[in-house]
Design a protein around this motif. Structure first.
Motif, mmCIF file in Angstrom:
data_model
loop_
_atom_site.group_PDB
_atom_site.id
_atom_site.type_symbol
_atom_site.label_atom_id
_atom_site.label_comp_id
_atom_site.label_asym_id
_atom_site.label_seq_id
_atom_site.Cartn_x
_atom_site.Cartn_y
_atom_site.Cartn_z
ATOM 1 N N ILE A 49 -5.775 19.506 -43.877
ATOM 2 C CA ILE A 49 -6.254 20.409 -44.923
ATOM 3 C C ILE A 49 -5.552 21.751 -44.698
ATOM 4 C CG2 ILE A 49 -8.281 21.438 -46.032
ATOM 5 C CD1 ILE A 49 -8.322 18.321 -45.847
ATOM 6 N N GLY A 51 -5.123 25.761 -45.949
ATOM 7 C CA GLY A 51 -5.561 26.906 -46.762
ATOM 8 C C GLY A 51 -4.339 27.778 -47.003
ATOM 9 N N GLY A 52 -4.358 28.980 -46.403
ATOM 10 C CA GLY A 52 -3.220 29.893 -46.557
ATOM 11 C C GLY A 52 -2.164 29.689 -45.494
ATOM 12 N N SER A 54 -2.259 30.534 -42.389
ATOM 13 C CA SER A 54 -2.089 31.742 -41.569
ATOM 14 C C SER A 54 -2.655 31.581 -40.165
ATOM 15 C CB SER A 54 -2.742 32.947 -42.254
ATOM 16 O OG SER A 54 -4.136 32.766 -42.339
ATOM 17 N N THR A 118 -7.637 31.852 -46.675
ATOM 18 C CA THR A 118 -8.542 31.476 -47.767
ATOM 19 C C THR A 118 -10.007 31.586 -47.334
ATOM 20 O OG1 THR A 118 -8.386 29.210 -46.983
ATOM 21 C CG2 THR A 118 -6.925 29.822 -48.797
HETATM 22 C C1 LIG Z 1 -1.319 38.937 -39.701
HETATM 23 C C2 LIG Z 1 -2.536 38.100 -39.386
HETATM 24 C C3 LIG Z 1 -3.705 38.722 -38.977
HETATM 25 C C4 LIG Z 1 -4.836 37.955 -38.685
HETATM 26 N N1 LIG Z 1 -5.979 38.618 -38.313
HETATM 27 C C5 LIG Z 1 -7.080 37.913 -38.029
HETATM 28 C C6 LIG Z 1 -8.291 38.589 -37.634
HETATM 29 O O1 LIG Z 1 -8.350 39.807 -37.564
HETATM 30 N N2 LIG Z 1 -9.372 37.825 -37.344
HETATM 31 C C7 LIG Z 1 -9.346 36.483 -37.443
HETATM 32 O O2 LIG Z 1 -10.384 35.862 -37.170
HETATM 33 N N3 LIG Z 1 -8.241 35.822 -37.818
HETATM 34 C C8 LIG Z 1 -7.111 36.494 -38.116
HETATM 35 N N4 LIG Z 1 -5.965 35.845 -38.487
HETATM 36 C C9 LIG Z 1 -5.973 34.368 -38.565
HETATM 37 C C10 LIG Z 1 -6.222 33.801 -39.988
HETATM 38 O O3 LIG Z 1 -6.049 34.790 -40.945
HETATM 39 C C11 LIG Z 1 -7.628 33.220 -40.118
HETATM 40 O O4 LIG Z 1 -7.876 32.268 -39.140
HETATM 41 C C12 LIG Z 1 -7.853 32.590 -41.513
HETATM 42 O O5 LIG Z 1 -9.206 32.255 -41.677
HETATM 43 C C13 LIG Z 1 -6.997 31.340 -41.714
HETATM 44 O O6 LIG Z 1 -7.118 30.966 -43.068
HETATM 45 P P1 LIG Z 1 -6.092 30.004 -43.757
HETATM 46 O O7 LIG Z 1 -6.618 29.711 -45.108
HETATM 47 O O8 LIG Z 1 -4.735 30.578 -43.704
HETATM 48 O O9 LIG Z 1 -6.210 28.736 -42.830
HETATM 49 P P2 LIG Z 1 -5.052 27.695 -42.424
HETATM 50 O O10 LIG Z 1 -4.126 28.356 -41.490
HETATM 51 O O11 LIG Z 1 -4.479 27.069 -43.631
HETATM 52 O O12 LIG Z 1 -5.903 26.606 -41.642
HETATM 53 C C14 LIG Z 1 -6.499 26.901 -40.408
HETATM 54 C C15 LIG Z 1 -7.295 25.673 -39.932
HETATM 55 O O13 LIG Z 1 -8.401 25.459 -40.794
HETATM 56 C C16 LIG Z 1 -8.301 24.174 -41.435
HETATM 57 N N5 LIG Z 1 -8.727 24.416 -42.824
HETATM 58 C C17 LIG Z 1 -8.240 25.352 -43.689
HETATM 59 N N6 LIG Z 1 -8.937 25.345 -44.825
HETATM 60 C C18 LIG Z 1 -9.883 24.384 -44.686
HETATM 61 C C19 LIG Z 1 -10.939 23.888 -45.533
HETATM 62 N N7 LIG Z 1 -11.175 24.393 -46.755
HETATM 63 N N8 LIG Z 1 -11.719 22.890 -45.057
HETATM 64 C C20 LIG Z 1 -11.514 22.357 -43.829
HETATM 65 N N9 LIG Z 1 -10.541 22.775 -42.992
HETATM 66 C C21 LIG Z 1 -9.744 23.787 -43.419
HETATM 67 C C22 LIG Z 1 -6.854 23.758 -41.305
HETATM 68 O O14 LIG Z 1 -6.726 22.343 -41.300
HETATM 69 C C23 LIG Z 1 -6.482 24.378 -39.970
HETATM 70 O O15 LIG Z 1 -6.932 23.563 -38.911
HETATM 71 C C24 LIG Z 1 -4.797 36.562 -38.795
HETATM 72 C C25 LIG Z 1 -3.618 35.929 -39.211
HETATM 73 C C26 LIG Z 1 -2.498 36.692 -39.509
HETATM 74 C C27 LIG Z 1 -1.248 36.019 -39.976
#
Ligand SMILES: Cc1cc2nc3c(=O)[nH]c(=O)nc-3n(C[C@H](O)[C@H](O)[C@H](O)COP(=O)(O)OP(=O)(O)OC[C@H]3O[C@@H](n4cnc5c(N)ncnc54)[C@H](O)[C@@H]3O)c2cc1C
Length: 338
Positions: A49, A51-52, A54, A118
């Motif tokens: 799965i 999301g963004g 990240s 996301t």
């Molecule tokens: C510049 C930067 C700064 C950041 N700062 C912080 C911060 O201050 N605090 C913090 O906590 N994090 C931080 N992060 C990490 C990140 O932003 C978070 O963890 C965010 O919640 C990840 O979201 P995503 O949608 O990109 O998830 P993804 O990277 O797409 O996925 C992360 C994990 O979640 C799973 N997943 C994603 N969406 C779902 C869904 N809907 N259902 C089930 N599983 C799912 C994926 O399979 C994967 O295992 C940062 C990242 C960056 C790049």
């Protein structure tokens, strides 16, 4: 429902790794996902799965099906004397949602401004920043069972939230797709200004009684000055968790490094900033081929050009080994290694 093949994921992960997914699909609705679950391509392949992108690192091509959450919608479902209950679809961008809460006066999430990703991923690692963790504002989480397609509602207490952790990162990892999150947000201001850097920033701006908007803007400005923007420099935020160590380890390392920063982490345990440990090993701002650490924060690994996932993961392991040799402390990735 269009399933794409050999799909390049470079613009779907903030580290900018050009890994390929054997199959790839955008999911816009819960019904689409339930339909997908019954297809052979879903049943016969490993799934991820997305999301963004990240908080993950592709170390190689993904020989399975990537399901990208793209469901949109933000609805105020009810309110009582003290709270707004807001249901948000998984594919909404987290920061855009936080800006909407600021606009509407739904209070509580302002300290979590500018975190990439996301809404659906926010509960997975219980995102946190500037003294606030998202669990404080989650009322319930709706998720789809990826075996049966059934919808299940998790009360916040069932999510087993902890520091950068939840049931979805542990025993239920890969078993559910989070489709909606309902937040319980404050009607009256109860701002969290416990984080020193935030407090100092507001003081320096002569803001004595901050508003929700002022806090959100302060967090955006502080973060922008400290962290690389993934649109400019590929990265996935803090690469490692801050290690929590037992008192004996803590005392040994402190006696050898009297300037070491630390925080209490409950009776007999201490949290040591991973960025400090990495910096002491000489990695801050250093570049090795296509990867390195950010000049202002050693905890952030960066893509200096055309890094492959393998290069990035080898570099992360070099950091893990060096920190272990020097301090006897194991660093654990905060990002999901794929
Ligand atoms: C510049 C930067 C700064 C950041 N700062 C912080 C911060 O201050 N605090 C913090 O906590 N994090 C931080 N992060 C990490 C990140 O932003 C978070 O963890 C965010 O919640 C990840 O979201 P995503 O949608 O990109 O998830 P993804 O990277 O797409 O996925 C992360 C994990 O979640 C799973 N997943 C994603 N969406 C779902 C869904 N809907 N259902 C089930 N599983 C799912 C994926 O399979 C994967 O295992 C940062 C990242 C960056 C790049």
């Amino acid at each position: 429902m269009e399933i794409l093949e050999n799909f390049v994921l470079k613009s779907y992960n903030t580290f900018g790794i050009p890994a390929k997914a054997r199959f790839f699909i955008h999911i816009q609705t819960t019904e689409e996902l339930q339909e997908l679950i019954n297809t052979p391509v879903f049943k016969q392949n490993e799934r991820l799965i997305l999301g963004g992108g990240s908080n993950l690192l592709f170390t190689q091509d993904f020989d399975g099906l990537v399901v990208k959450t793209a469901q949109k919608g933000i609805v105020l479902v009810k309110e009582d004397a003290q709270h707004f209950y807001v249901k948000v679809q998984a594919g909404e961008n987290w920061h855009q949602f936080v800006l909407r809460t600021v606009e509407e006066g739904w209070q509580g999430l302002e300290n979590l401004s500018l975190i990439p990703g996301t809404v659906g991923a926010a509960p997975i690692q219980n995102i946190g920043a500037y003294g606030v963790e998202v669990e404080q504002f989650i009322f319930e989480v709706n998720a789809i069972d990826l075996q049966s397609g059934a919808l299940r509602t998790f009360a916040a207490s069932e999510c087993k939230f902890a520091y950068r952790n939840s049931v979805f990162k542990q025993e239920l990892k890969g078993k559910y797709l989070i489709s909606e999150v309902t937040f319980r947000l404050n009607k009256l201001p109860k701002f969290n200004l416990t984080y020193a850097a935030l407090n100092q920033y507001l003081e320096a701006q002569n803001i004595v009684l901050p508003t929700q908007k002022a806090i959100s803007e302060a967090v955006i400005n502080i973060r922008s000055s400290k962290l690389p923007n993934p649109e400019e420099i590929g990265n996935c935020g803090s690469f490692f968790k801050n290690p929590v160590v037992e008192e004996a380890v803590f005392k040994r390392v402190l006696s050898e490094n009297t300037n070491m920063p630390y925080y209490s982490a409950g009776e007999g345990f201490y949290k040591i900033p991973a960025g400090w440990l990495i910096e002491q090993c000489g990695f801050k701002g250093k570049v090795f081929g296509n990867v390195g650490t950010y000049s202002k924060q050693a905890l952030v690994l960066v893509n200096c050009g055309n890094a492959t996932g393998k290069e990035a993961w080898d570099f992360a392991n070099k950091i893990i080994d060096t920190v272990a040799d020097r301090f006897g402390i194991s660093l654990e990735p905060e990002v999901n290694i794929i």
